[in-house]
Write a protein that holds these residues in place. Sequence first.
Motif, short mmCIF file in Angstrom:
data_model
loop_
_atom_site.label_atom_id
_atom_site.label_comp_id
_atom_site.label_asym_id
_atom_site.label_seq_id
_atom_site.Cartn_x
_atom_site.Cartn_y
_atom_site.Cartn_z
N GLN A 93 -9.21 5.85 -8.60
CA GLN A 93 -9.75 6.92 -7.75
C GLN A 93 -8.65 7.61 -6.95
OE1 GLN A 93 -11.90 6.15 -3.95
NE2 GLN A 93 -13.69 6.94 -5.03
N ARG A 94 -7.78 6.81 -6.33
CA ARG A 94 -6.73 7.41 -5.49
C ARG A 94 -5.71 8.18 -6.33
NH1 ARG A 94 -5.82 6.85 -0.04
NH2 ARG A 94 -8.03 6.30 -0.24
N THR A 95 -5.45 7.72 -7.54
CA THR A 95 -4.57 8.46 -8.43
C THR A 95 -5.15 9.84 -8.73
OG1 THR A 95 -3.72 6.43 -9.44
CG2 THR A 95 -3.49 8.45 -10.71
N ARG A 96 -6.45 9.89 -8.97
CA ARG A 96 -7.09 11.19 -9.23
C ARG A 96 -6.98 12.09 -8.01
NH1 ARG A 96 -12.03 12.98 -7.88
NH2 ARG A 96 -12.98 10.93 -7.60
N TRP A 97 -7.23 11.55 -6.82
CA TRP A 97 -7.16 12.37 -5.61
C TRP A 97 -5.76 12.96 -5.43
CZ3 TRP A 97 -10.04 8.97 -1.40
CH2 TRP A 97 -11.40 8.91 -1.74
N LEU A 98 -4.74 12.13 -5.56
CA LEU A 98 -3.38 12.62 -5.35
C LEU A 98 -2.95 13.57 -6.47
CD1 LEU A 98 -1.90 9.29 -4.01
CD2 LEU A 98 -2.07 11.43 -2.75
N LEU B 186 5.05 9.61 -1.87
CA LEU B 186 6.12 9.34 -2.84
C LEU B 186 7.36 8.75 -2.16
CD1 LEU B 186 5.90 12.59 -5.01
CD2 LEU B 186 5.19 10.30 -5.70
N ALA B 187 7.67 9.26 -0.97
CA ALA B 187 8.89 8.83 -0.29
C ALA B 187 8.70 7.59 0.57
CB ALA B 187 9.41 9.97 0.58
N TYR B 188 7.47 7.22 0.85
CA TYR B 188 7.19 6.15 1.80
C TYR B 188 7.90 4.84 1.47
CZ TYR B 188 4.46 2.77 4.54
OH TYR B 188 4.08 1.76 5.37
N PRO B 189 7.81 4.30 0.23
CA PRO B 189 8.47 3.02 -0.02
C PRO B 189 9.98 3.09 0.10
CG PRO B 189 7.60 3.95 -2.06
CD PRO B 189 7.08 4.78 -0.95
N ARG C 229 -9.12 -4.74 14.13
CA ARG C 229 -8.14 -5.83 14.00
C ARG C 229 -7.37 -5.75 12.68
NH1 ARG C 229 -12.45 -8.91 16.42
NH2 ARG C 229 -13.11 -9.65 14.36
N SER C 230 -7.90 -5.02 11.71
CA SER C 230 -7.21 -4.88 10.42
C SER C 230 -6.21 -3.73 10.41
CB SER C 230 -8.24 -4.67 9.30
OG SER C 230 -9.12 -5.77 9.20
N ALA C 231 -6.14 -2.94 11.48
CA ALA C 231 -5.28 -1.76 11.51
C ALA C 231 -3.80 -2.09 11.30
CB ALA C 231 -5.47 -1.00 12.82
N PRO C 232 -3.27 -3.22 11.82
CA PRO C 232 -1.83 -3.49 11.59
C PRO C 232 -1.46 -3.62 10.11
CG PRO C 232 -2.64 -4.82 13.42
CD PRO C 232 -3.84 -4.15 12.81
N TRP C 233 -2.44 -3.82 9.24
CA TRP C 233 -2.15 -3.93 7.82
C TRP C 233 -2.05 -2.57 7.12
CZ3 TRP C 233 -0.65 -8.49 6.01
CH2 TRP C 233 -1.05 -9.64 6.70
N MET C 234 -2.31 -1.48 7.85
CA MET C 234 -2.31 -0.17 7.22
C MET C 234 -0.97 0.22 6.59
SD MET C 234 -5.36 0.86 7.31
CE MET C 234 -5.30 2.61 6.92
N PRO C 235 0.20 -0.14 7.19
CA PRO C 235 1.46 0.18 6.48
C PRO C 235 1.54 -0.43 5.09
CG PRO C 235 1.91 -0.32 8.78
CD PRO C 235 0.44 -0.63 8.55
N LEU C 236 0.99 -1.64 4.90
CA LEU C 236 0.97 -2.24 3.57
C LEU C 236 -0.01 -1.51 2.66
CD1 LEU C 236 1.12 -6.05 4.43
CD2 LEU C 236 2.99 -4.55 3.71
N SER D 17 1.21 4.84 -2.14
CA SER D 17 2.43 5.34 -2.76
C SER D 17 2.44 5.07 -4.26
CB SER D 17 3.66 4.70 -2.10
OG SER D 17 4.84 5.15 -2.71
N LEU D 18 2.01 3.88 -4.66
CA LEU D 18 1.91 3.57 -6.08
C LEU D 18 0.99 4.56 -6.78
CD1 LEU D 18 2.35 1.79 -8.59
CD2 LEU D 18 0.49 0.32 -7.74
N ALA D 19 -0.15 4.87 -6.15
CA ALA D 19 -1.08 5.84 -6.72
C ALA D 19 -0.43 7.22 -6.85
CB ALA D 19 -2.34 5.92 -5.87
N ALA D 20 0.43 7.58 -5.88
CA ALA D 20 1.08 8.89 -5.94
C ALA D 20 2.04 8.98 -7.13
CB ALA D 20 1.85 9.15 -4.64
N TRP D 21 2.79 7.90 -7.38
CA TRP D 21 3.69 7.93 -8.54
C TRP D 21 2.91 7.94 -9.85
CZ3 TRP D 21 8.58 9.26 -8.40
CH2 TRP D 21 9.27 9.16 -7.19
N LEU D 22 1.81 7.19 -9.89
CA LEU D 22 0.96 7.23 -11.08
C LEU D 22 0.33 8.61 -11.27
CD1 LEU D 22 -0.83 3.76 -10.90
CD2 LEU D 22 0.97 4.46 -12.48
#
Length: 572
Positions: A405-410, A451-454, A513-520, A526-531
Amino acid sequence: MSEATYYRALARALGAPYLDGPIAFGLGLAFPGSLVTGLAPLALGSAAPCVLAPRGRAITDLLDGAGRSAMPAITSPTHLRAAVFAAIPGQVADHAAHDLRRRMPERATAREPAFWWLLILALALAATLCLCAALPAPLVRALTLAGQCLFLGMTTLRLAALAIPAPVAAEDGTVPPLADADLPVYTVLVPLHREAAVVPPLIRALAALDYPAAKLDIKLLIEADDRETAVALARIPLPARFAVIAVPPGAPRTKPRALNVALPLARGTLLTVYDAEDDPDPGQLRLAAALFARLPERVACLQGRLVIDNAGDSRLARAFALEYAGLFDVLNPALARCGLPVPLGGTSMHLRTRVLQALGGWDAYNVTEDADLGLRLALAGYAVGDLPSSTFEEAPARFGPWLAQRTRWLKGLIQTSLTHGRRPLANARSLGGLEALCAVALVPGTVASALAYPVCLAAALWAVLVRDIPTASVFLDNLVTGLAITLFGAGLAALVLPSLLGCARRGWGDLARSAPWMPLYFLMVSLAAWLALVELLRAPTRWNKTQHGLARTSRRGRLRRLRSVPRHPATL
């Protein structure tokens, strides 16, 4: 009374023949004209020169003029639509796929393969890097600072949304409702494809809309070969405000193409789109109609708040819910309040029908048609407002469906960037300075950041954990490094803080409480963007279908309610 019974009685009162079987059309049959007027020519030798499927005041005029002139044959609107679709399916499919390209080629997805556009961008980037290697150090530093300032400006746009006060809620009574007599006819389009599992709850959600039944025009759009969904719909006795439209076969096989088939047939002054898994607030249409009545004509669209309901299904679903909370409860309302371009959601965007038709509908070749439409609205001088009403959705809880789904969006964001980037200076002048920066940040900026994030994250961690951050005695020599550190911190804040504020506005303390995991989580984005880049080259119009009806949890108890009622309601 069924539609066929009514129109058969009308034909009898008019003394006109009634057509309920195959219709032999004559020359001049056209889509959408014949269905918009409700009038189609018949073949020579037929019982009448033409066939008419009248509605509303046209029926009164016919009855008033009965006996004064020759009457056309009469049929029901549903039968006329089915007969036209059967007679000229290719013309219907061609209109849905190519009308925008014929009318506004500069606003439609380019015919050229994306490979050439991406190659040009890659060569321009390589040339820029080569030029920087040959330029004097002060000039390279100036160019680097300019690029950093641009990205900092785009990041600041997201952070500035945190300072915009929370918009009013729908239930606080600040928007006086319209009387039933003043409400306009409202069209609801619901595209479905292999969605038999969610048909019963979808119909219940649509039937629960608090709006006069006589002023609702609900069109359920299915592909002609989707027998499973057609059978599921046939099991439910749908009232007259519902219509099931089988979209003729054609390419590309996308959601916007299906929407374009139904757009010319919309009877409503206002129009919205819901997805198969949606459960909108019952008062959403009334609120949107009341807001449109108060807002200037320039406001052509209102974007509702999309909310993930199954956040308890997995960590991935929780991250999805956090992302939506930041986008639809913080960023979009702030952009709408400031009059800036808004990235529309693919559902619960409410539009003035005439504006949408004037813009040529949706781009059938863009797989993120909502973002493209939001940008075309801005380029045409229209504004998008905020609709403080929720629509609950189901998010993919497993990585595979989420990634598709995210690949299609990007991929669609890249298509939108390439389409409207063909005339960058003209479009920037049309939008204005701040508006153009906002559009760049939300469409190509989203893809470029992903694309540049990682790479940027790895470089920052390497610089902090392994190498010493370089320092110099001269302020200007430290400026590039200082801005890089500022961008890193501001970028992380822009990822996390809107989600935290969105949770606070919804009272989701447990989810925050799950917000700190957002960078991961954004590493997966980013993977979806390259795909998406790869898929844009290999299958630009492929629509990665998301399966629905798999949710195991519901924050508002929707699953418990669904299990407590009959699976197929007898009355709606």
